[in-house]
Design a protein around this motif. Structure first.
Motif, PDB file in Angstrom:
ATOM      1  N   GLY A  45       4.150   5.449 -20.566  1.00 53.33           N
ATOM      2  CA  GLY A  45       4.215   4.112 -21.145  1.00 53.33           C
ATOM      3  C   GLY A  45       3.610   3.047 -20.252  1.00 53.33           C
ATOM      4  O   GLY A  45       2.979   3.331 -19.226  1.00 53.33           O
ATOM      5  N   ASP A  46       3.803   1.811 -20.651  1.00 56.31           N
ATOM      6  CA  ASP A  46       3.251   0.677 -19.916  1.00 56.31           C
ATOM      7  C   ASP A  46       3.971   0.508 -18.580  1.00 56.31           C
ATOM      8  O   ASP A  46       5.159   0.805 -18.450  1.00 56.31           O
ATOM      9  CB  ASP A  46       3.400  -0.606 -20.728  1.00 56.31           C
ATOM     10  N   GLY A  47       3.229   0.024 -17.599  1.00 51.78           N
ATOM     11  CA  GLY A  47       3.822  -0.215 -16.291  1.00 51.78           C
ATOM     12  C   GLY A  47       2.845   0.088 -15.170  1.00 51.78           C
ATOM     13  O   GLY A  47       1.693   0.489 -15.420  1.00 51.78           O
ATOM     14  N   PRO A  48       3.265  -0.097 -13.952  1.00 54.57           N
ATOM     15  CA  PRO A  48       2.382   0.096 -12.798  1.00 54.57           C
ATOM     16  C   PRO A  48       1.944   1.548 -12.624  1.00 54.57           C
ATOM     17  O   PRO A  48       2.602   2.477 -13.118  1.00 54.57           O
ATOM     18  CB  PRO A  48       3.246  -0.348 -11.610  1.00 54.57           C
ATOM     19  N   VAL A  49       0.842   1.711 -11.941  1.00 52.60           N
ATOM     20  CA  VAL A  49       0.391   3.040 -11.510  1.00 52.60           C
ATOM     21  C   VAL A  49       0.802   3.211 -10.049  1.00 52.60           C
ATOM     22  O   VAL A  49       0.401   2.418  -9.192  1.00 52.60           O
ATOM     23  CB  VAL A  49      -1.130   3.208 -11.658  1.00 52.60           C
ATOM     24  N   THR A  58       2.850   4.901 -14.700  1.00 57.94           N
ATOM     25  CA  THR A  58       2.062   6.122 -14.510  1.00 57.94           C
ATOM     26  C   THR A  58       2.219   6.619 -13.085  1.00 57.94           C
ATOM     27  O   THR A  58       2.101   5.846 -12.129  1.00 57.94           O
ATOM     28  CB  THR A  58       0.576   5.862 -14.794  1.00 57.94           C
ATOM     29  N   LEU A  59       2.487   7.903 -12.961  1.00 58.48           N
ATOM     30  CA  LEU A  59       2.550   8.550 -11.652  1.00 58.48           C
ATOM     31  C   LEU A  59       1.231   9.260 -11.375  1.00 58.48           C
ATOM     32  O   LEU A  59       0.765  10.073 -12.182  1.00 58.48           O
ATOM     33  CB  LEU A  59       3.683   9.576 -11.611  1.00 58.48           C
ATOM     34  N   LEU A  60       0.643   8.941 -10.246  1.00 60.07           N
ATOM     35  CA  LEU A  60      -0.554   9.627  -9.768  1.00 60.07           C
ATOM     36  C   LEU A  60      -0.142  10.425  -8.541  1.00 60.07           C
ATOM     37  O   LEU A  60       0.172   9.855  -7.493  1.00 60.07           O
ATOM     38  CB  LEU A  60      -1.647   8.621  -9.414  1.00 60.07           C
ATOM     39  N   VAL A  61      -0.081  11.745  -8.689  1.00 59.80           N
ATOM     40  CA  VAL A  61       0.353  12.624  -7.601  1.00 59.80           C
ATOM     41  C   VAL A  61      -0.881  13.264  -6.972  1.00 59.80           C
ATOM     42  O   VAL A  61      -1.660  13.941  -7.661  1.00 59.80           O
ATOM     43  CB  VAL A  61       1.311  13.709  -8.135  1.00 59.80           C
ATOM     44  N   VAL A  62      -1.071  13.030  -5.681  1.00 63.38           N
ATOM     45  CA  VAL A  62      -2.269  13.498  -4.985  1.00 63.38           C
ATOM     46  C   VAL A  62      -1.865  14.452  -3.871  1.00 63.38           C
ATOM     47  O   VAL A  62      -1.154  14.076  -2.934  1.00 63.38           O
ATOM     48  CB  VAL A  62      -3.065  12.309  -4.407  1.00 63.38           C
ATOM     49  N   LEU A  63      -2.286  15.703  -3.993  1.00 60.84           N
ATOM     50  CA  LEU A  63      -2.085  16.717  -2.962  1.00 60.84           C
ATOM     51  C   LEU A  63      -3.419  16.911  -2.251  1.00 60.84           C
ATOM     52  O   LEU A  63      -4.376  17.433  -2.821  1.00 60.84           O
ATOM     53  CB  LEU A  63      -1.581  18.014  -3.592  1.00 60.84           C
ATOM     54  N   GLN A  64      -3.457  16.448  -1.022  1.00 62.28           N
ATOM     55  CA  GLN A  64      -4.713  16.309  -0.287  1.00 62.28           C
ATOM     56  C   GLN A  64      -4.951  17.440   0.711  1.00 62.28           C
ATOM     57  O   GLN A  64      -4.076  17.763   1.503  1.00 62.28           O
ATOM     58  CB  GLN A  64      -4.695  14.977   0.476  1.00 62.28           C
ATOM     59  N   PRO A 122      -4.308   3.249  -8.651  1.00 59.28           N
ATOM     60  CA  PRO A 122      -2.929   2.854  -8.339  1.00 59.28           C
ATOM     61  C   PRO A 122      -2.820   1.400  -7.893  1.00 59.28           C
ATOM     62  O   PRO A 122      -3.803   0.786  -7.451  1.00 59.28           O
ATOM     63  CB  PRO A 122      -2.561   3.787  -7.181  1.00 59.28           C
ATOM     64  N   GLY A 123      -1.595   0.894  -7.988  1.00 59.16           N
ATOM     65  CA  GLY A 123      -1.296  -0.424  -7.444  1.00 59.16           C
ATOM     66  C   GLY A 123      -0.686  -0.338  -6.062  1.00 59.16           C
ATOM     67  O   GLY A 123      -0.583  -1.344  -5.351  1.00 59.16           O
ATOM     68  N   ILE A 124      -0.277   0.866  -5.662  1.00 57.40           N
ATOM     69  CA  ILE A 124       0.299   1.086  -4.339  1.00 57.40           C
ATOM     70  C   ILE A 124       0.176   2.570  -3.998  1.00 57.40           C
ATOM     71  O   ILE A 124       0.172   3.426  -4.888  1.00 57.40           O
ATOM     72  CB  ILE A 124       1.778   0.634  -4.296  1.00 57.40           C
ATOM     73  N   VAL A 125       0.031   2.873  -2.701  1.00 55.82           N
ATOM     74  CA  VAL A 125      -0.046   4.254  -2.201  1.00 55.82           C
ATOM     75  C   VAL A 125       1.184   4.500  -1.336  1.00 55.82           C
ATOM     76  O   VAL A 125       1.474   3.734  -0.408  1.00 55.82           O
ATOM     77  CB  VAL A 125      -1.323   4.485  -1.375  1.00 55.82           C
ATOM     78  N   LEU A 126       1.913   5.580  -1.631  1.00 51.48           N
ATOM     79  CA  LEU A 126       3.138   5.920  -0.912  1.00 51.48           C
ATOM     80  C   LEU A 126       3.003   7.296  -0.267  1.00 51.48           C
ATOM     81  O   LEU A 126       2.546   8.247  -0.917  1.00 51.48           O
ATOM     82  CB  LEU A 126       4.334   5.930  -1.864  1.00 51.48           C
ATOM     83  N   GLY A 127       3.390   7.411   0.989  1.00 49.75           N
ATOM     84  CA  GLY A 127       3.308   8.694   1.669  1.00 49.75           C
ATOM     85  C   GLY A 127       4.326   8.797   2.784  1.00 49.75           C
ATOM     86  O   GLY A 127       4.888   7.788   3.235  1.00 49.75           O
ATOM     87  N   GLN A 128       4.560  10.018   3.257  1.00 54.86           N
ATOM     88  CA  GLN A 128       5.541  10.248   4.309  1.00 54.86           C
ATOM     89  C   GLN A 128       5.109  11.423   5.179  1.00 54.86           C
ATOM     90  O   GLN A 128       4.265  12.224   4.784  1.00 54.86           O
ATOM     91  CB  GLN A 128       6.930  10.506   3.714  1.00 54.86           C
TER      92      GLN A 128
END
Length: 413
Positions: free
Chosen positions: A66-70, A136-142, A166-172
């Protein structure tokens, strides 16, 4: 935060099995074919649109809700040429051929297998609870993080043109901290990294007649010594940098002066100005020592690998850490100093021109690690890239999955 968003019941055993599988069957950078297939299958089973072979062996999963941030969640999954000495029942005995054609042992000595499995777990739980969020979830396995090139390879393969931007990149990153704890910092978090391959040219001959030769080994020795003066005498005391010569190779026999000497140089820095200063100083010194040689031709200097300064956006980090504090409690959050190691996750935020938030979480036995921290005996703990480094499965796995979910939920609608 509703507890059902974070429940791993029924999933923990499968994730632990996947972790043990990846740990026992590691693959070197740019060779992560089997790992990529397993991770792609896991995302596909969770309901993601999956694309493989992005930037080599990279895997991308998209979940439109649905609508919302990536929101982009990223993990790496390559291993290192290290012989495992953990003694675990699922320890790696894998060997592989590296890029130079050498037969080498392979181990997940940096925890990338844990990174990937936690991302799979978070993606699966977010998909299962999609009725509680939108976006939207953008899952990136690098792949190829250890070569500081996997992120750029994926970007150059059209990551942000082929998939939602995306509007933000999250990692750990799992670290030698107590399991169950979160390490956080704001602003510069990890150093920029640059590597150079250098060839110094001489004129070879018999070791008994040095006057008839130009000795590249002597040149190399002077270069190594002189490079140590850059940080001591050219970098301002309030700044920080590291210059390391990690490889010096020359000759085949003690009584033969060789034609060339090779050096591998690595630089860590925390600002663009210092980065430029150090790289320029390295080139100046190499050319000067070569001329003093006197070398019959100029040196070859090739900057091979590069990772940008990793900056965890202060405003976005504050919001994410507040969410961590709300869930884990302030007693489980640890402020982190600047880390001299490097990470190429910053390439994604830089390329997309969006904030990056990056944090660490603990992977070592909690009681042992807390005792070492309290006594100041941190060096007794196995660190990333050590043949003895392997995160305890729990609570590392649960904490890593929950941290990614909490961070994603902070930015999804």
């Amino acid at each position: 935060m509703k507890s059902e968003w974070l429940q791993l019941d029924g999933l923990s055993a499968d994730l632990a099995d996947l972790y043990r599988d990846l740990h026992q069957h590691p693959e070197l950078s740019l060779q992560e074919v089997r790992s990529a297939r397993l991770l792609a299958e896991a995302l596909d089973s969770a309901g993601f649109e999956v694309t493989e072979q992005v930037g080599g062996t990279g895997v991308v999963g998209v979940l439109r809700n649905g609508d919302g941030p990536v929101v982009m969640l990223r993990a790496d999954f390559d291993a290192l040429p290290v012989e495992e000495k953990t003694g675990l029942p699922y320890a790696s005995t894998t060997r592989a051929t590296d890029a130079e054609g050498h037969d080498v042992p392979v181990m997940h000595a940096c925890g990338h297998d844990m990174h990937a499995v936690c991302l799979v777990g978070a993606a699966t739980l977010l998909a299962r609870t999609s009725d509680t969020w939108s976006g939207t979830l953008l899952v990136v396995l690098q792949p190829a993080e250890e070569l500081a090139r996997g992120a750029r390879d994926m970007v150059e393969d059209g990551l942000f043109e082929r998939f939602p931007r995306p509007g933000i990149v999250l990692g750990q990153h799992v670290a030698p901290l107590p399991a169950g704890f979160i390490g956080h910092a704001s602003g510069p978090v990890m150093a920029a990294a640059d590597s150079a391959a250098v060839v110094l040219h001489g004129r070879g001959g018999h070791g008994s007649r040095p006057e008839a030769t130009v000795d590249p080994v002597l040149m190399a020795a002077h270069v190594v010594t002189r490079l140590q003066g850059i940080v001591a005498r050219e970098v301002p005391p309030a700044e920080a940098a590291v210059v390391t010569v990690g490889r010096l190779q020359a000759g085949t026999k003690d009584n033969i002066i060789p034609n060339t000497a090779e050096l591998g140089i690595n630089v860590r820095s925390y600002s663009p100005e210092v980065r430029a200063l150090v790289k320029a100083a390295i080139e100046r010194i190499i050319h000067a020592e070569s001329a003093a040689g006197p070398a019959p031709q100029p040196p070859d200097i090739v900057w091979t690998h590069s990772a940008p300064l990793l900056v965890s956006d202060p405003e976005a980090t504050a919001a994410t850490v507040a969410a961590f504090t709300d869930h884990f409690g302030p007693q489980r959050l640890l402020p982190m100093p600047l880390v001299a190691a490097s990470e190429d996750v910053g390439v994604f935020g830089e390329a997309a021109d969006v904030p990056t938030v990056f944090w660490f979480w603990g992977g070592l036995d909690t009681e042992t690690a807390l005792a070492a921290l309290s006594s100041g005996n941190i060096d007794s703990l196995p660190s990333n890239h050590s043949p003895h480094f392997a995160p305890v499965i729990e609570p590392t796995l649960t904490t890593g999955v929950q941290a990614l979910i909490i961070a994603a939920r902070t930015w999804l609608a």
